[in-house]
Design a protein around this motif. Structure first.
Motif, mmCIF file in Angstrom:
data_model
loop_
_atom_site.group_PDB
_atom_site.id
_atom_site.type_symbol
_atom_site.label_atom_id
_atom_site.label_comp_id
_atom_site.label_asym_id
_atom_site.label_seq_id
_atom_site.Cartn_x
_atom_site.Cartn_y
_atom_site.Cartn_z
ATOM 1 N N ALA A 1 38.454 31.757 41.017
ATOM 2 C CA ALA A 1 37.150 31.101 40.910
ATOM 3 C C ALA A 1 37.285 29.892 39.982
ATOM 4 O O ALA A 1 37.976 29.952 38.963
ATOM 5 N N GLU A 2 36.623 28.783 40.340
ATOM 6 C CA GLU A 2 36.649 27.604 39.475
ATOM 7 C C GLU A 2 36.102 27.983 38.111
ATOM 8 O O GLU A 2 35.085 28.653 37.999
ATOM 9 N N CYS A 3 36.810 27.539 37.069
ATOM 10 C CA CYS A 3 36.455 27.957 35.718
ATOM 11 C C CYS A 3 36.227 26.769 34.791
ATOM 12 O O CYS A 3 35.201 26.687 34.131
ATOM 13 N N LEU A 4 37.187 25.862 34.720
ATOM 14 C CA LEU A 4 37.125 24.734 33.790
ATOM 15 C C LEU A 4 37.590 23.461 34.489
ATOM 16 O O LEU A 4 38.295 23.514 35.490
ATOM 17 N N LYS A 5 37.224 22.332 33.891
ATOM 18 C CA LYS A 5 37.772 21.046 34.288
ATOM 19 C C LYS A 5 38.842 20.660 33.269
ATOM 20 O O LYS A 5 38.675 20.893 32.077
ATOM 21 N N GLN A 6 39.934 20.074 33.746
ATOM 22 C CA GLN A 6 41.007 19.580 32.882
ATOM 23 C C GLN A 6 41.150 18.090 33.129
ATOM 24 O O GLN A 6 41.371 17.668 34.258
ATOM 25 N N GLU A 7 41.008 17.295 32.071
ATOM 26 C CA GLU A 7 41.148 15.852 32.189
ATOM 27 C C GLU A 7 42.166 15.367 31.172
ATOM 28 O O GLU A 7 42.232 15.883 30.067
ATOM 29 N N GLY A 8 42.945 14.374 31.548
ATOM 30 C CA GLY A 8 43.910 13.780 30.635
ATOM 31 C C GLY A 8 45.303 13.791 31.214
ATOM 32 O O GLY A 8 45.510 14.032 32.399
ATOM 33 N N LYS A 9 46.246 13.504 30.334
ATOM 34 C CA LYS A 9 47.660 13.467 30.696
ATOM 35 C C LYS A 9 48.454 14.225 29.649
ATOM 36 O O LYS A 9 47.969 14.468 28.547
ATOM 37 N N PHE B 1 39.568 20.093 27.989
ATOM 38 C CA PHE B 1 39.092 21.143 28.880
ATOM 39 C C PHE B 1 37.588 21.276 28.689
ATOM 40 O O PHE B 1 37.105 21.430 27.561
ATOM 41 N N SER B 2 36.858 21.207 29.809
ATOM 42 C CA SER B 2 35.400 21.250 29.783
ATOM 43 C C SER B 2 34.900 22.337 30.717
ATOM 44 O O SER B 2 35.575 22.706 31.685
ATOM 45 N N SER B 3 33.673 22.791 30.449
ATOM 46 C CA SER B 3 33.029 23.717 31.379
ATOM 47 C C SER B 3 32.734 22.962 32.671
ATOM 48 O O SER B 3 32.762 21.724 32.707
ATOM 49 N N LEU B 4 32.415 23.676 33.722
ATOM 50 C CA LEU B 4 32.074 23.030 34.986
ATOM 51 C C LEU B 4 30.809 22.185 34.847
ATOM 52 O O LEU B 4 30.610 21.229 35.589
ATOM 53 N N ALA B 5 29.965 22.519 33.859
ATOM 54 C CA ALA B 5 28.748 21.737 33.590
ATOM 55 C C ALA B 5 29.052 20.464 32.810
ATOM 56 O O ALA B 5 28.172 19.637 32.606
#
Length: 133
Positions: A39-47, A54-58
């Protein structure tokens, strides 16, 4: 059934329940999304360098994993953004997947949306390698 047999059956039942309830979460990172148990849990942004947010889906930013260097060897710093508390490590969590698995299993990351700040200090005490302190 005698009392000794009842005792062994009870112990076996408790062990079976305990083992079943401690199974590890299945964590995958794919195209900027972290999945826990598919299940989708978190967003990961960066390099990789300088690091990942790491952010919540919201969209609420929860923690940051950044690279650092002490002049000898690179290491990682995990920062819990709201509380501005951090740990540094080299070997404790070899991948972000391992880190997230541990955050979930230790009860720090709750329902893929929030950080349980009551558990953060214990997490830091257990896993901080104190490289940058």
């Amino acid at each position: 059934m005698n009392s000794k047999m009842k005792f062994y059956m009870c112990v076996f039942a408790m062990l079976a329940i305990g083992i079943g309830s401690t199974q590890a979460q299945k964590v995958k990172l794919k195209k900027g999304v972290v999945y826990v148990d598919d299940a989708e849990c978190l967003k990961q942004e960066g390099k990789l360098v300088p690091g990942y947010t790491f952010s919540s889906l919201a969209g609420d930013e929860l923690f940051y994993v950044g690279s650092a260097n002490d002049g000898r060897n690179p290491y990682w710093r995990l920062t819990f953004l709201k509380e501005k508390k951090s740990i540094s490590y080299r070997a404790t969590f070899p991948t972000n997947k391992a880190l997230i698995t541990k955050l979930v299993s230790e009860g720090v990351l709750v329902d893929c949306a929030t950080i349980n700040y009551d558990k953060v200090d214990t997490f830091i005490a257990k896993y901080d390698e104190r490289i940058d302190k």
